[in-house]
Design a protein around this motif. Sequence first.
Motif, PDB file in Angstrom:
ATOM      1  N   ARG A  79      57.757 -65.083  -9.957  1.00 11.55           N
ATOM      2  CA  ARG A  79      58.488 -66.364 -10.029  1.00 11.55           C
ATOM      3  C   ARG A  79      59.855 -66.235 -10.689  1.00 11.55           C
ATOM      4  NH1 ARG A  79      56.370 -69.948  -6.939  1.00 11.55           N
ATOM      5  NH2 ARG A  79      57.548 -71.613  -7.867  1.00 11.55           N
ATOM      6  N   THR A  80      60.326 -64.989 -10.881  1.00 19.07           N
ATOM      7  CA  THR A  80      61.643 -64.749 -11.472  1.00 19.07           C
ATOM      8  C   THR A  80      62.569 -64.166 -10.417  1.00 19.07           C
ATOM      9  OG1 THR A  80      60.658 -64.345 -13.641  1.00 19.07           O
ATOM     10  CG2 THR A  80      62.876 -63.497 -13.280  1.00 19.07           C
ATOM     11  N   GLY A  81      63.759 -64.752 -10.313  1.00 16.78           N
ATOM     12  CA  GLY A  81      64.741 -64.246  -9.370  1.00 16.78           C
ATOM     13  C   GLY A  81      65.398 -62.988  -9.887  1.00 16.78           C
ATOM     14  N   ILE A  82      65.528 -62.006  -9.021  1.00 16.14           N
ATOM     15  CA  ILE A  82      66.142 -60.721  -9.346  1.00 16.14           C
ATOM     16  C   ILE A  82      67.396 -60.565  -8.477  1.00 16.14           C
ATOM     17  CG2 ILE A  82      65.803 -58.211  -9.425  1.00 16.14           C
ATOM     18  CD1 ILE A  82      63.785 -59.797 -11.163  1.00 16.14           C
ATOM     19  N   GLY A  83      68.505 -60.195  -9.086  1.00 11.99           N
ATOM     20  CA  GLY A  83      69.736 -59.950  -8.332  1.00 11.99           C
ATOM     21  C   GLY A  83      70.281 -61.200  -7.680  1.00 11.99           C
ATOM     22  N   PRO A  84      70.800 -62.147  -8.465  1.00 10.48           N
ATOM     23  CA  PRO A  84      71.300 -63.390  -7.881  1.00 10.48           C
ATOM     24  C   PRO A  84      72.499 -63.162  -6.960  1.00 10.48           C
ATOM     25  CG  PRO A  84      71.926 -63.247 -10.195  1.00 10.48           C
ATOM     26  CD  PRO A  84      71.023 -62.078  -9.914  1.00 10.48           C
ATOM     27  N   TYR A  85      72.536 -63.964  -5.892  1.00 12.04           N
ATOM     28  CA  TYR A  85      73.672 -63.985  -4.988  1.00 12.04           C
ATOM     29  C   TYR A  85      74.531 -65.193  -5.346  1.00 12.04           C
ATOM     30  CZ  TYR A  85      71.178 -60.754  -1.877  1.00 12.04           C
ATOM     31  OH  TYR A  85      70.540 -59.669  -1.332  1.00 12.04           O
ATOM     32  N   SER A  86      75.841 -65.002  -5.407  1.00 11.99           N
ATOM     33  CA  SER A  86      76.744 -66.113  -5.676  1.00 11.99           C
ATOM     34  C   SER A  86      77.906 -66.105  -4.698  1.00 11.99           C
ATOM     35  CB  SER A  86      77.288 -66.054  -7.103  1.00 11.99           C
ATOM     36  OG  SER A  86      78.254 -67.070  -7.290  1.00 11.99           O
ATOM     37  N   LEU A  87      77.981 -67.163  -3.912  1.00 10.62           N
ATOM     38  CA  LEU A  87      79.106 -67.346  -3.001  1.00 10.62           C
ATOM     39  C   LEU A  87      80.353 -67.798  -3.750  1.00 10.62           C
ATOM     40  CD1 LEU A  87      77.150 -69.101  -0.144  1.00 10.62           C
ATOM     41  CD2 LEU A  87      78.163 -66.812  -0.053  1.00 10.62           C
ATOM     42  N   ALA A  88      80.210 -68.011  -5.060  1.00  8.89           N
ATOM     43  CA  ALA A  88      81.333 -68.446  -5.891  1.00  8.89           C
ATOM     44  C   ALA A  88      81.712 -67.400  -6.929  1.00  8.89           C
ATOM     45  CB  ALA A  88      80.988 -69.765  -6.573  1.00  8.89           C
ATOM     46  N   SER A  89      81.311 -66.158  -6.690  1.00 10.12           N
ATOM     47  CA  SER A  89      81.621 -65.082  -7.635  1.00 10.12           C
ATOM     48  C   SER A  89      83.084 -64.665  -7.512  1.00 10.12           C
ATOM     49  CB  SER A  89      80.729 -63.866  -7.368  1.00 10.12           C
ATOM     50  OG  SER A  89      81.063 -62.825  -8.254  1.00 10.12           O
ATOM     51  N   SER A  90      83.722 -64.463  -8.658  1.00  8.05           N
ATOM     52  CA  SER A  90      85.100 -63.963  -8.638  1.00  8.05           C
ATOM     53  C   SER A  90      85.143 -62.458  -8.366  1.00  8.05           C
ATOM     54  CB  SER A  90      85.813 -64.292  -9.950  1.00  8.05           C
ATOM     55  OG  SER A  90      85.155 -63.667 -11.027  1.00  8.05           O
ATOM     56  N   ASP A  91      83.999 -61.798  -8.456  1.00  5.89           N
ATOM     57  CA  ASP A  91      83.897 -60.393  -8.079  1.00  5.89           C
ATOM     58  C   ASP A  91      83.774 -60.353  -6.557  1.00  5.89           C
ATOM     59  OD1 ASP A  91      82.579 -57.981  -7.149  1.00  5.89           O
ATOM     60  OD2 ASP A  91      82.162 -57.517  -9.255  1.00  5.89           O
ATOM     61  N   ASP A  92      84.824 -59.920  -5.885  1.00  9.13           N
ATOM     62  CA  ASP A  92      84.875 -60.019  -4.431  1.00  9.13           C
ATOM     63  C   ASP A  92      83.737 -59.266  -3.741  1.00  9.13           C
ATOM     64  OD1 ASP A  92      86.388 -61.408  -2.430  1.00  9.13           O
ATOM     65  OD2 ASP A  92      86.889 -59.414  -1.634  1.00  9.13           O
ATOM     66  N   GLU A  93      83.336 -58.135  -4.281  1.00  8.71           N
ATOM     67  CA  GLU A  93      82.239 -57.375  -3.671  1.00  8.71           C
ATOM     68  C   GLU A  93      80.932 -58.154  -3.761  1.00  8.71           C
ATOM     69  OE1 GLU A  93      79.916 -53.129  -4.199  1.00  8.71           O
ATOM     70  OE2 GLU A  93      81.997 -53.277  -4.864  1.00  8.71           O
ATOM     71  N   ARG A  94      80.656 -58.737  -4.915  1.00  7.42           N
ATOM     72  CA  ARG A  94      79.429 -59.550  -5.079  1.00  7.42           C
ATOM     73  C   ARG A  94      79.471 -60.786  -4.178  1.00  7.42           C
ATOM     74  NH1 ARG A  94      77.895 -61.695 -10.099  1.00  7.42           N
ATOM     75  NH2 ARG A  94      75.918 -61.938  -9.076  1.00  7.42           N
ATOM     76  N   ARG A  95      80.626 -61.426  -4.112  1.00  2.25           N
ATOM     77  CA  ARG A  95      80.771 -62.613  -3.260  1.00  2.25           C
ATOM     78  C   ARG A  95      80.572 -62.237  -1.798  1.00  2.25           C
ATOM     79  NH1 ARG A  95      84.259 -65.088  -0.122  1.00  2.25           N
ATOM     80  NH2 ARG A  95      85.837 -63.487  -0.387  1.00  2.25           N
ATOM     81  N   GLN A  96      81.145 -61.135  -1.380  1.00  2.00           N
ATOM     82  CA  GLN A  96      81.020 -60.694   0.009  1.00  2.00           C
ATOM     83  C   GLN A  96      79.572 -60.345   0.342  1.00  2.00           C
ATOM     84  OE1 GLN A  96      83.681 -60.943   2.144  1.00  2.00           O
ATOM     85  NE2 GLN A  96      82.081 -60.680   3.658  1.00  2.00           N
ATOM     86  N   THR A  97      78.853 -59.732  -0.586  1.00  2.00           N
ATOM     87  CA  THR A  97      77.432 -59.431  -0.376  1.00  2.00           C
ATOM     88  C   THR A  97      76.645 -60.726  -0.174  1.00  2.00           C
ATOM     89  OG1 THR A  97      77.544 -57.379  -1.638  1.00  2.00           O
ATOM     90  CG2 THR A  97      75.373 -58.407  -1.433  1.00  2.00           C
TER      91      THR A  97
END
Length: 144
Positions: A79-97
């Motif tokens: 019930r714990t989320g691992i590796g959150p995805y954020s479409l609002a991340s300022s880290d472009d690589e994380r946002r693109q993922t």
Amino acid sequence: MSEPRFTLSTCLFQDTRLDREHLVHIAAHGFSGVELVAIRTHFDYRNETTVGQLREWLSEIDLHLDAVHAPVFEAIRGRTGIGPYSLASSDDERRQTALTEALTALRLARHLPFRQFIVHLGVPTKDDREGTDNRRDAARRSAE
């Protein structure tokens, strides 16, 4: 005018692999539609065999896929989320993922039509430890 449909999210079962019995359980309680949570440890939206199975199950059980919830985590464990995805991340690589995963889940519509696609642009404030995952300008780039 069509009858209203009552939909239940597979979020109730997101810490386990989605299977036919989950859908049977949903239908047995009077729901006619489901919202599919696209987290690969729950439902592997990238796997054609898994997508085909879901299509068969929905047809057999007479459930409609009303919505797909875009991935918000790489995985759920206990019930714990691992590796959150954020479409609002300022880290472009994380946002693109995050954007790639959301678009991949959206492409389910090619095989399993649905009416709504649910997207969270950022992460809960408590999870934005570095202050980089809820940037308005980054969210705007993702939406565009």
